[in-house]
Scaffold this motif. Structure first.
Motif, PDB file in Angstrom:
ATOM      1  N   SER A  23       2.714  -5.217  18.249  1.00 25.86           N
ATOM      2  CA  SER A  23       1.445  -5.634  16.821  1.00 25.86           C
ATOM      3  C   SER A  23       0.914  -5.941  17.940  1.00 25.86           C
ATOM      4  O   SER A  23      -0.393  -6.765  18.209  1.00 25.86           O
ATOM      5  CB  SER A  23       2.159  -6.098  16.310  1.00 25.86           C
ATOM      6  OG  SER A  23       2.783  -6.051  15.291  1.00 25.86           O
ATOM      7  N   LYS A  26      -1.746  -4.132  19.787  1.00 23.90           N
ATOM      8  CA  LYS A  26      -2.779  -3.835  18.811  1.00 23.90           C
ATOM      9  C   LYS A  26      -3.950  -5.198  18.404  1.00 23.90           C
ATOM     10  O   LYS A  26      -4.461  -5.203  18.762  1.00 23.90           O
ATOM     11  CB  LYS A  26      -2.257  -3.835  18.023  1.00 23.90           C
ATOM     12  CG  LYS A  26      -2.432  -2.037  17.995  1.00 23.90           C
ATOM     13  CD  LYS A  26      -0.879  -2.281  16.528  1.00 23.90           C
ATOM     14  CE  LYS A  26       0.113  -0.552  16.057  1.00 23.90           C
ATOM     15  NZ  LYS A  26      -0.254   0.448  16.100  1.00 23.90           N
ATOM     16  N   LYS A 121      -2.990 -10.522  10.949  1.00 27.79           N
ATOM     17  CA  LYS A 121      -3.599  -9.564  10.185  1.00 27.79           C
ATOM     18  C   LYS A 121      -3.171  -8.263  10.735  1.00 27.79           C
ATOM     19  O   LYS A 121      -2.661  -6.974  10.312  1.00 27.79           O
ATOM     20  CB  LYS A 121      -5.464  -9.999   9.980  1.00 27.79           C
ATOM     21  CG  LYS A 121      -6.074  -8.595   9.636  1.00 27.79           C
ATOM     22  CD  LYS A 121      -7.518  -9.070  10.220  1.00 27.79           C
ATOM     23  CE  LYS A 121      -8.525  -8.276   9.442  1.00 27.79           C
ATOM     24  NZ  LYS A 121      -8.378  -6.907   9.776  1.00 27.79           N
ATOM     25  N   VAL A 122      -2.684  -8.188  12.020  1.00 27.73           N
ATOM     26  CA  VAL A 122      -2.985  -7.105  13.167  1.00 27.73           C
ATOM     27  C   VAL A 122      -1.520  -6.592  11.739  1.00 27.73           C
ATOM     28  O   VAL A 122      -1.378  -5.111  11.484  1.00 27.73           O
ATOM     29  CB  VAL A 122      -3.010  -7.176  14.718  1.00 27.73           C
ATOM     30  CG1 VAL A 122      -1.531  -5.285  14.646  1.00 27.73           C
ATOM     31  CG2 VAL A 122      -4.069  -6.747  15.106  1.00 27.73           C
ATOM     32  N   ASP A 124      -0.279  -7.163   9.091  1.00 30.13           N
ATOM     33  CA  ASP A 124      -0.274  -6.770   7.635  1.00 30.13           C
ATOM     34  C   ASP A 124      -1.337  -5.165   7.024  1.00 30.13           C
ATOM     35  O   ASP A 124      -0.843  -4.129   6.437  1.00 30.13           O
ATOM     36  CB  ASP A 124      -1.364  -7.753   7.017  1.00 30.13           C
ATOM     37  CG  ASP A 124      -0.813  -8.867   6.537  1.00 30.13           C
ATOM     38  OD1 ASP A 124       0.411  -9.004   6.480  1.00 30.13           O
ATOM     39  OD2 ASP A 124      -1.632 -10.234   6.347  1.00 30.13           O
ATOM     40  N   ASP A 125      -2.162  -5.201   8.892  1.00 29.02           N
ATOM     41  CA  ASP A 125      -2.710  -3.685   8.552  1.00 29.02           C
ATOM     42  C   ASP A 125      -2.148  -3.218   9.009  1.00 29.02           C
ATOM     43  O   ASP A 125      -1.751  -1.520   8.052  1.00 29.02           O
ATOM     44  CB  ASP A 125      -4.045  -3.437   9.266  1.00 29.02           C
ATOM     45  CG  ASP A 125      -5.100  -4.518   8.834  1.00 29.02           C
ATOM     46  OD1 ASP A 125      -5.101  -5.142   7.799  1.00 29.02           O
ATOM     47  OD2 ASP A 125      -5.793  -4.591   9.802  1.00 29.02           O
ATOM     48  N   TRP A 126      -0.711  -3.139   9.158  1.00 31.02           N
ATOM     49  CA  TRP A 126      -0.201  -1.826   9.988  1.00 31.02           C
ATOM     50  C   TRP A 126       0.738  -1.750   8.757  1.00 31.02           C
ATOM     51  O   TRP A 126       1.216  -0.499   8.406  1.00 31.02           O
ATOM     52  CB  TRP A 126       1.005  -2.422  10.985  1.00 31.02           C
ATOM     53  CG  TRP A 126       1.476  -1.781  11.825  1.00 31.02           C
ATOM     54  CD1 TRP A 126       2.201   0.113  11.068  1.00 31.02           C
ATOM     55  CD2 TRP A 126       2.601  -1.688  12.490  1.00 31.02           C
ATOM     56  NE1 TRP A 126       3.160   0.540  12.277  1.00 31.02           N
ATOM     57  CE2 TRP A 126       3.647  -0.253  13.321  1.00 31.02           C
ATOM     58  CE3 TRP A 126       2.829  -2.234  13.874  1.00 31.02           C
ATOM     59  CZ2 TRP A 126       4.097   0.063  14.042  1.00 31.02           C
ATOM     60  CZ3 TRP A 126       3.733  -2.442  15.284  1.00 31.02           C
ATOM     61  CH2 TRP A 126       4.188  -0.743  15.523  1.00 31.02           C
ATOM     62  N   GLU A 128       0.661  -1.991   5.887  1.00 30.90           N
ATOM     63  CA  GLU A 128      -0.193  -1.557   5.064  1.00 30.90           C
ATOM     64  C   GLU A 128      -0.741   0.090   4.723  1.00 30.90           C
ATOM     65  O   GLU A 128      -0.410   1.090   3.997  1.00 30.90           O
ATOM     66  CB  GLU A 128      -1.446  -2.320   3.870  1.00 30.90           C
ATOM     67  CG  GLU A 128      -2.614  -2.200   3.067  1.00 30.90           C
ATOM     68  CD  GLU A 128      -3.198  -2.063   3.568  1.00 30.90           C
ATOM     69  OE1 GLU A 128      -4.457  -2.253   2.500  1.00 30.90           O
ATOM     70  OE2 GLU A 128      -3.924  -3.913   3.469  1.00 30.90           O
ATOM     71  N   GLN A 129      -0.548   0.580   6.505  1.00 26.85           N
ATOM     72  CA  GLN A 129      -1.183   1.570   6.587  1.00 26.85           C
ATOM     73  C   GLN A 129       0.135   2.489   6.678  1.00 26.85           C
ATOM     74  O   GLN A 129       0.384   3.356   6.790  1.00 26.85           O
ATOM     75  CB  GLN A 129      -1.970   1.515   7.938  1.00 26.85           C
ATOM     76  CG  GLN A 129      -3.501   1.464   7.447  1.00 26.85           C
ATOM     77  CD  GLN A 129      -4.009   0.639   8.634  1.00 26.85           C
ATOM     78  OE1 GLN A 129      -3.486   1.561  10.270  1.00 26.85           O
ATOM     79  NE2 GLN A 129      -5.139  -0.206   8.928  1.00 26.85           N
TER      80      GLN A 129
END
Length: 268
Positions: A23, A26, A121-122, A124-126, A128-129
C-alpha cells in the motif's frame, strides 16, 4: 475480578507488513510520480523486501511511505534528493529513524495529515477493487485468531492503525466479532491516554490489567506515567522489534518478554 488485555494490532495480532508495504508503494507512486514511475520490478522487490527489515521503526502507518521513498533513493543514487541518504543503510534507518524522519519530511515537504489521508485512500481503493487480495496480503500470527475468539479475558485492541482497517481484518480475516467500542484506532488519542480511559471505567476497577505491545518505545511511555502503574506490560517477541530492543526491554522490571505461544495461552 477477571483480566483485561489491551492488545496492539500490527505486530501482536496481525502481520500486516506485506499489505502495508505494498500500500505504501502504491501511495508513493501517487505522491511522487516523478520518482516512482517506471521503476523496475527488481527495484520494487528489493524495496518491499527491505521494508520488512525496517518495519520495527514504524509507529504510525503513514511512515511506511517515507520509508519506501528513502529505500528507493538508497537503491538508486541517480535520483537521490535527500541529504541523509549518502552512506545510509538499513541498519542506519533502524538506529536513527527518530532523527531521520523530521529531516526528510522537511526536505520532501511532506505533511503527516496528507500522508495519512493518502495511505488510507489507497487502502480503501484496494479494498473496494479487490477485497480478497487486500485481506490476503495480511495474516494473523499463528494461534492469535483463536486466542481472541475463545479468550476468557476481556479484550480491547489499541492500535495506531485506522480503525476501519483493523475492524475489517478482525472480522474478515480472523473471523472474530469484537464490538466496535473495544477497538481504539488512529485518532482516538495516544495509547497512554487510552489505557487511562480503560482503567477508569467502573466495570474494570477490580480487573487485572495487561498491555501487550511490540514497540518498546510505547511501553517506555507507559512506564513514564505513574497513573498507569497498575498495568502489567509485555513486549511481544514475535512482533516488529529487534534483538537489541528485546535485550533493552529485559532491563526494565515492569516489562516482561512474551513469546507467541505463551501469549495465546494467557488469553485463553
Amino acid at each position: 475480578m477477571g483480566s483485561l488485555y489491551a492488545l496492539d494490532f500490527d505486530g501482536v495480532l496481525c502481520d500486516s507488513c506485506g499489505e502495508s508495504s505494498i500500500s505504501a508503494f502504491k501511495a508513493a507512486k501517487v505522491k511522487w510520480p516523478e520518482l516512482f514511475t517506471g521503476i523496475e520490478p527488481e527495484t520494487e522487490t528489493w524495496i518491499l523486501d527491505n521494508m520488512r527489515t525496517v518495519r520495527p521503526v514504524v509507529e504510525t502507518g503513514y511512515e511506511n511511505l517515507l520509508l519506501v521513498r528513502l529505500l528507493l533513493e538508497m537503491k538508486m543514487p541517480v535520483i537521490q534528493k535527500s541529504s541523509v541518504v549518502p552512506g545510509l543503510n538499513v541498519e542506519g534507518i533502524l538506529e536513527n529513524w527518530s532523527k531521520l524522519k523530521p529531516i526528510i519530511m522537511k526536505e520532501w515537504d511532506a505533511k503527516k495529515e496528507e500522508l495519512v489521508d493518502l495511505f488510507g485512500k489507497v487502502r480503501d481503493d484496494w479494498m473496494e477493487q479487490d477485497l480478497s487480495s487486500w485481506i490476503g496480503a495480511n495474516r494473523f500470527y499463528p494461534g492469535t485468531a483463536d486466542a481472541i475468539r475463545f479468550a476468557s479475558s476481556k479484550i480491547y485492541i489499541v492500535t495506531t492503525k485506522q480503525t476501519r482497517f483493523a475492524e475489517a481484518l478482525v472480522r474478515d480475516l480472523a473471523g472474530v466479532n469484537i464490538p466496535p467500542d473495544r477497538i481504539y484506532g488512529l485518532g482516538t488519542g495516544p495509547k497512554v491516554e487510552v489505557l487511562k480511559e480503560l482503567q477508569s471505567k467502573p466495570e474494570h476497577s477490580q480487573m487485572s490489567l495487561h498491555f501487550v505491545e511490540d514497540r518498546l518505545a510505547t511501553l517506555r511511555n507507559v512506564i513514564k506515567e505513574p497513573e498507569l502503574d497498575k498495568w502489567n506490560l509485555y513486549l511481544g517477541t514475535w512482533g516488529y522489534n529487534t534483538p537489541a530492543e528485546r535485550k533493552e526491554a529485559s532491563n526494565f522490571s515492569r516489562i516482561s518478554l512474551l513469546d507467541l505461544s505463551d501469549f495465546c495461552a494467557k488469553l485463553k
